[in-house]
Design a protein around this motif. Structure first.
Motif, PDB file in Angstrom:
ATOM      1  N   ASN A 156      21.848 -32.748 -14.131  1.00  0.00           N
ATOM      2  CA  ASN A 156      23.151 -33.281 -13.728  1.00  0.00           C
ATOM      3  C   ASN A 156      24.153 -32.130 -13.806  1.00  0.00           C
ATOM      4  O   ASN A 156      24.567 -31.728 -14.891  1.00  0.00           O
ATOM      5  CB  ASN A 156      23.564 -34.430 -14.654  1.00  0.00           C
TER       6      ASN A 156
ATOM      7  N   LYS B 152      26.972 -40.294 -14.590  1.00  0.00           N
ATOM      8  CA  LYS B 152      25.657 -40.298 -15.239  1.00  0.00           C
ATOM      9  C   LYS B 152      24.604 -40.596 -14.170  1.00  0.00           C
ATOM     10  O   LYS B 152      24.832 -41.423 -13.277  1.00  0.00           O
ATOM     11  CB  LYS B 152      25.596 -41.314 -16.372  1.00  0.00           C
TER      12      LYS B 152
ATOM     13  N   THR C  54      20.532 -41.524 -13.043  1.00  0.00           N
ATOM     14  CA  THR C  54      19.208 -42.057 -13.344  1.00  0.00           C
ATOM     15  C   THR C  54      18.332 -41.840 -12.112  1.00  0.00           C
ATOM     16  O   THR C  54      18.748 -42.162 -10.990  1.00  0.00           O
ATOM     17  CB  THR C  54      19.275 -43.556 -13.684  1.00  0.00           C
TER      18      THR C  54
ATOM     19  N   THR D  20      14.642 -42.447 -10.171  1.00  0.00           N
ATOM     20  CA  THR D  20      13.461 -43.314 -10.094  1.00  0.00           C
ATOM     21  C   THR D  20      12.645 -42.948  -8.852  1.00  0.00           C
ATOM     22  O   THR D  20      13.058 -42.126  -8.030  1.00  0.00           O
ATOM     23  CB  THR D  20      13.859 -44.795 -10.029  1.00  0.00           C
TER      24      THR D  20
ATOM     25  N   SER E 131       9.262 -41.805 -14.751  1.00  0.00           N
ATOM     26  CA  SER E 131      10.545 -41.150 -15.020  1.00  0.00           C
ATOM     27  C   SER E 131      11.412 -41.977 -15.957  1.00  0.00           C
ATOM     28  O   SER E 131      12.636 -41.990 -15.832  1.00  0.00           O
ATOM     29  CB  SER E 131      11.290 -40.902 -13.703  1.00  0.00           C
ATOM     30  N   THR E 132      10.777 -42.661 -16.899  1.00  0.00           N
ATOM     31  CA  THR E 132      11.553 -43.504 -17.818  1.00  0.00           C
ATOM     32  C   THR E 132      12.543 -42.692 -18.645  1.00  0.00           C
ATOM     33  O   THR E 132      13.571 -43.209 -19.087  1.00  0.00           O
ATOM     34  CB  THR E 132      10.608 -44.262 -18.771  1.00  0.00           C
TER      35      THR E 132
ATOM     36  N   ALA F  30      17.048 -41.030 -17.404  1.00  0.00           N
ATOM     37  CA  ALA F  30      18.012 -42.128 -17.294  1.00  0.00           C
ATOM     38  C   ALA F  30      19.320 -41.753 -17.974  1.00  0.00           C
ATOM     39  O   ALA F  30      19.324 -41.159 -19.061  1.00  0.00           O
ATOM     40  CB  ALA F  30      17.443 -43.403 -17.922  1.00  0.00           C
ATOM     41  N   ASN F  31      20.412 -42.088 -17.305  1.00  0.00           N
ATOM     42  CA  ASN F  31      21.765 -41.872 -17.855  1.00  0.00           C
ATOM     43  C   ASN F  31      21.968 -40.434 -18.309  1.00  0.00           C
ATOM     44  O   ASN F  31      22.452 -40.161 -19.416  1.00  0.00           O
ATOM     45  CB  ASN F  31      22.041 -42.835 -19.008  1.00  0.00           C
TER      46      ASN F  31
ATOM     47  N   THR G  65      26.096 -43.453 -11.713  1.00  0.00           N
ATOM     48  CA  THR G  65      26.980 -44.440 -12.359  1.00  0.00           C
ATOM     49  C   THR G  65      28.267 -43.739 -12.773  1.00  0.00           C
ATOM     50  O   THR G  65      28.244 -42.674 -13.400  1.00  0.00           O
ATOM     51  CB  THR G  65      26.313 -45.034 -13.607  1.00  0.00           C
TER      52      THR G  65
ATOM     53  N   THR H  19      27.955 -48.325  -9.438  1.00  0.00           N
ATOM     54  CA  THR H  19      26.813 -47.466  -9.128  1.00  0.00           C
ATOM     55  C   THR H  19      26.720 -47.211  -7.633  1.00  0.00           C
ATOM     56  O   THR H  19      27.152 -48.026  -6.811  1.00  0.00           O
ATOM     57  CB  THR H  19      25.487 -48.108  -9.596  1.00  0.00           C
TER      58      THR H  19
END
Length: 260
Positions: A113, A122, A124, A126, A159-160, A163-164, A195, A200
């Motif tokens: 990021n 932020k 995420t 997927t 890709s858990t 996130a954020n 987000t 989002t």
């Protein structure tokens, strides 16, 4: 494994299962050295007949057919021992030292990021995948080469952990094992959810990695890094920060009011 004396070669091990524990190997039934022979050994893991591995053993001409599930590593070792000058053994020959090499490539993704730390953005990520990875190919140990893949398909990367991601931070996916089998261009796709301020936005990315960017080699690890910022997070155009200017309308001039 094979042993050779003059022009005669005999196969002494055929699909022999060997268990390794902290580097020490055991197998059954046990075999014994005989002097006067030149010995050659080949070994693979996983064993032939499991996890998509088929080992076609032939001294000096073996091949390995591999159908990848992207979860299974494939390793290979070869070693030889020359006892042709020793007809009568008087001491135990050294153990056959099998040094296994990885035949696949290890790949993961990292996402950065690049928005400033003071931003509220932020990210995420997927649906991370390589869409056309080689799935079936043949490896020839004698010349250490993979033939071109005969089948290709999707490889999905969990890709858990991605996130954020806050501004200036990064996160990575799990790694997968890919066949380095002459894929000219890899197509990579992923979805980014941005987000900010409680809302989002979703951006879908598809990128082609040419051979100038990625050529997989056996035994090497690759970190495919995507840096996301205001100029590239939206494939359809740039993002621009919301800025404000503030001007206060001046008061009107004082009006004289006479108090009676």
């Amino acid at each position: 494994g094979w042993r050779t004396k003059e022009t005669t070669t005999e196969q002494i091990f055929n699909a022999q299962a060997v268990t390794a524990n902290n580097g020490t190997c055991t197998y059954s039934p046990l075999q014994y050295w005989v002097g006067g022979y030149n010995y050659t050994f080949e070994a693979i893991a996983p064993q032939s007949g499991s996890n998509g591995v088929t080992f076609n053993a032939a001294k000096g001409a073996s091949t390995i057919t591999f159908v990848s599930d992207s979860e299974t590593d494939l390793i290979y070792a070869t070693e030889s021992k020359d006892l042709t000058s020793t007809t009568n053994l008087t001491e135990t020959p050294e153990a056959v030292g099998l040094v296994f090499n990885h035949l696949l490539s290890r790949v993961k993704f990292s996402f950065v990021n690049e928005f400033p730390a003071e931003s509220d953005v932020k990210l995420t990520v997927t649906n991370v995948k390589i869409n056309d990875a080689g799935k079936t190919a043949i490896y020839t140990p004698s010349n250490e080469t993979w033939a071109a893949a005969t089948e290709s398909g999707d490889v999905n990367f969990a890709s858990t952990a991605v996130a954020n991601i806050a501004g200036t931070k990064s996160a990575e996916t799990e790694h997968k094992y890919l066949i380095p089998a002459d894929i000219k261009n890899y197509t990579v796709s992923f979805t980014v959810v941005m987000t900010q301020g409680g809302v989002t936005d979703t951006f879908n990315h598809t990128v082609t990695l040419s051979t100038d960017a990625l050529v997989l080699e056996a035994g090497k690890s690759y970190d495919l890094t995507a840096t996301l910022d205001a100029q590239n997070i939206n494939p359809d155009g740039d993002l621009f920060p919301i800025v404000f200017t503030a001007t206060v309308t001046p008061w009107g001039s004082f009006t004289d009011v006479t108090i009676p």
